[in-house]
Scaffold this active site. Sequence first.
Site, PDB file in Angstrom:
ATOM      1  N   GLY A 149       0.778  -1.382   0.143  1.00  0.00           N
ATOM      2  CA  GLY A 149      -0.096   0.190  -0.033  1.00  0.00           C
ATOM      3  C   GLY A 149       0.977   1.357  -0.034  1.00  0.00           C
ATOM      4  O   GLY A 149       0.365   2.196  -0.558  1.00  0.00           O
ATOM      5  N   THR A 150       1.915   1.101   0.789  1.00  0.00           N
ATOM      6  CA  THR A 150       2.805   2.286   0.726  1.00  0.00           C
ATOM      7  C   THR A 150       3.389   2.858  -0.593  1.00  0.00           C
ATOM      8  O   THR A 150       3.219   3.826  -0.991  1.00  0.00           O
ATOM      9  CB  THR A 150       3.769   2.202   1.803  1.00  0.00           C
ATOM     10  N   ASN A 152      -7.257   4.292   9.293  1.00  0.00           N
ATOM     11  CA  ASN A 152      -6.502   3.068   9.679  1.00  0.00           C
ATOM     12  C   ASN A 152      -6.576   3.270  11.512  1.00  0.00           C
ATOM     13  O   ASN A 152      -6.534   2.108  12.061  1.00  0.00           O
ATOM     14  CB  ASN A 152      -5.216   2.969   9.403  1.00  0.00           C
ATOM     15  N   GLN A 158      -7.211  -0.105   4.381  1.00  0.00           N
ATOM     16  CA  GLN A 158      -7.725  -0.821   5.476  1.00  0.00           C
ATOM     17  C   GLN A 158      -9.553  -1.159   5.109  1.00  0.00           C
ATOM     18  O   GLN A 158     -10.087  -1.768   5.664  1.00  0.00           O
ATOM     19  CB  GLN A 158      -8.114   0.503   6.710  1.00  0.00           C
ATOM     20  N   SER A 176      -3.593  -3.125  -0.377  1.00  0.00           N
ATOM     21  CA  SER A 176      -2.433  -3.898   0.251  1.00  0.00           C
ATOM     22  C   SER A 176      -2.854  -5.411   0.736  1.00  0.00           C
ATOM     23  O   SER A 176      -4.049  -5.606   1.513  1.00  0.00           O
ATOM     24  CB  SER A 176      -1.677  -3.155   1.448  1.00  0.00           C
ATOM     25  N   GLY A 177      -2.122  -6.322   0.405  1.00  0.00           N
ATOM     26  CA  GLY A 177      -2.624  -7.748   0.697  1.00  0.00           C
ATOM     27  C   GLY A 177      -2.756  -8.036   2.251  1.00  0.00           C
ATOM     28  O   GLY A 177      -3.739  -8.829   2.716  1.00  0.00           O
ATOM     29  N   HIS A 178      -1.840  -7.755   2.892  1.00  0.00           N
ATOM     30  CA  HIS A 178      -1.648  -8.395   4.282  1.00  0.00           C
ATOM     31  C   HIS A 178      -2.867  -7.785   5.308  1.00  0.00           C
ATOM     32  O   HIS A 178      -2.687  -7.874   6.525  1.00  0.00           O
ATOM     33  CB  HIS A 178      -0.304  -8.237   4.832  1.00  0.00           C
ATOM     34  N   THR A 193      10.798  -7.645 -12.083  1.00  0.00           N
ATOM     35  CA  THR A 193      10.138  -9.030 -12.066  1.00  0.00           C
ATOM     36  C   THR A 193       9.155  -9.167 -10.910  1.00  0.00           C
ATOM     37  O   THR A 193       9.263  -9.033  -9.682  1.00  0.00           O
ATOM     38  CB  THR A 193      11.381  -9.944 -11.662  1.00  0.00           C
ATOM     39  N   CYS A 211       2.648   1.738  11.986  1.00  0.00           N
ATOM     40  CA  CYS A 211       3.862   2.525  10.978  1.00  0.00           C
ATOM     41  C   CYS A 211       4.610   3.623  12.088  1.00  0.00           C
ATOM     42  O   CYS A 211       5.467   4.200  11.807  1.00  0.00           O
ATOM     43  CB  CYS A 211       3.417   3.073   9.841  1.00  0.00           C
TER      44      CYS A 211
END
Length: 395
Positions: A72-73, A152, A180, A200-202, A238, A326
């Site tokens: 996300g960042t 968030n 979020q 973001s995935g996590h 890649t 963060c």
Amino acid sequence: MDKFIYLDNAATTRTAPEVVNAMIPYFSEHYGNASSIYRLGTESKRAIMQSREVIAKSLNADPLEIYFTAGGTEADNWALIAAAESGEGRGRHIITSKIEHHAVLHTCQYLEKRGYEITYIDVDEKGIIRLEDLKKAVRKDTILISVMFANNEIGTIQPIKQIGEIAKENGILFHTDAVQAYGHLAIDVEELNIDLLSASGHKLYGPKGIGFLYIRKGVKIRSFIHGGAQERKRRAGTENVPGIAGLGMAAKLAFSQMEERAGKIQKLRDYLIERIGNEIPYCRLNGDRERRLPNNVNFSFQFIEGESLLIMLDMKGICASSGSACTSGSLDPSHVLLAIGLPHEIAHGSLRLTLSEENTIEELDETVEAIKEAVGKLRQMSPLYEDFIKKQNKI
């Protein structure tokens, strides 16, 4: 590891077993470079396209509008910096809010050093921007509006549709940080007039180190990372095939179970809010009571220091936070809590609890009792609390 209660899902989530299983083949079996033309490479390319299609469908977007990033960042940085550079011929003015994630705020500060002018919109006591303030901030040289979908820290959901309409009416690009919100709330980029969206995935039971940026077709935005021709020459490097496969599976799971999962988590959230609010005196729920993420609980407790509370909860095996992960190393109070009008001494006593469907009522009951005990002990050591009680007894 000893038994623990995990209530910090806004910081990161446990990677779902289905996601891990989806990733494994691309570490060991289908490990080819997706840019290669032989079969081993085309297997990786197929996985990337499948994930791109899943994510696009979840947003009512086109697969060619989805660009994978390292998180996300990076997506926030790409959206703001590239949009600013691409639009500088029309103007150098950007609008954002005072409660954005630091991935946006610090990028805006970087752009200010490069000669761009940033307007930071105030929010109300619930953390919601005032649309009239946004309209007044718009200028002829405004090229970008960036307002997060949901905060968030306090979970407040912004009036994204109306913001998108204001941007569209004025010919301004609209970016939203949906890190979020994505996977937890329904998002239709067409209906909401969103031009750029970061995720973001996590944050949705996917892997760390992977995210995406949605870029609406026709939006002129420069490449962010230069080198190869990956991601249609806009983001070189890649591809992280295992991460992309995992993100695709996480998105598939999230959107196929969204209503059921959100309903369950929201009941847990409301139960926790009611117990804390009713049983611990001199506390304040931060954020809007209704317009908030299904999993977010954020309280400020007077006469205590949030870091001490976190340490005491950790000693009981309870994982929580006082704000954004963060900024966990910072001694400064949350910029979000200050923006909604809390004084420093109350903002310092904040606690964020963010839930998942794996949490139980029994865990929440144990957590409330631990908070009550910790807050009580910390207040007993507080001269401010002692003075406050003496004054109350004299009234």
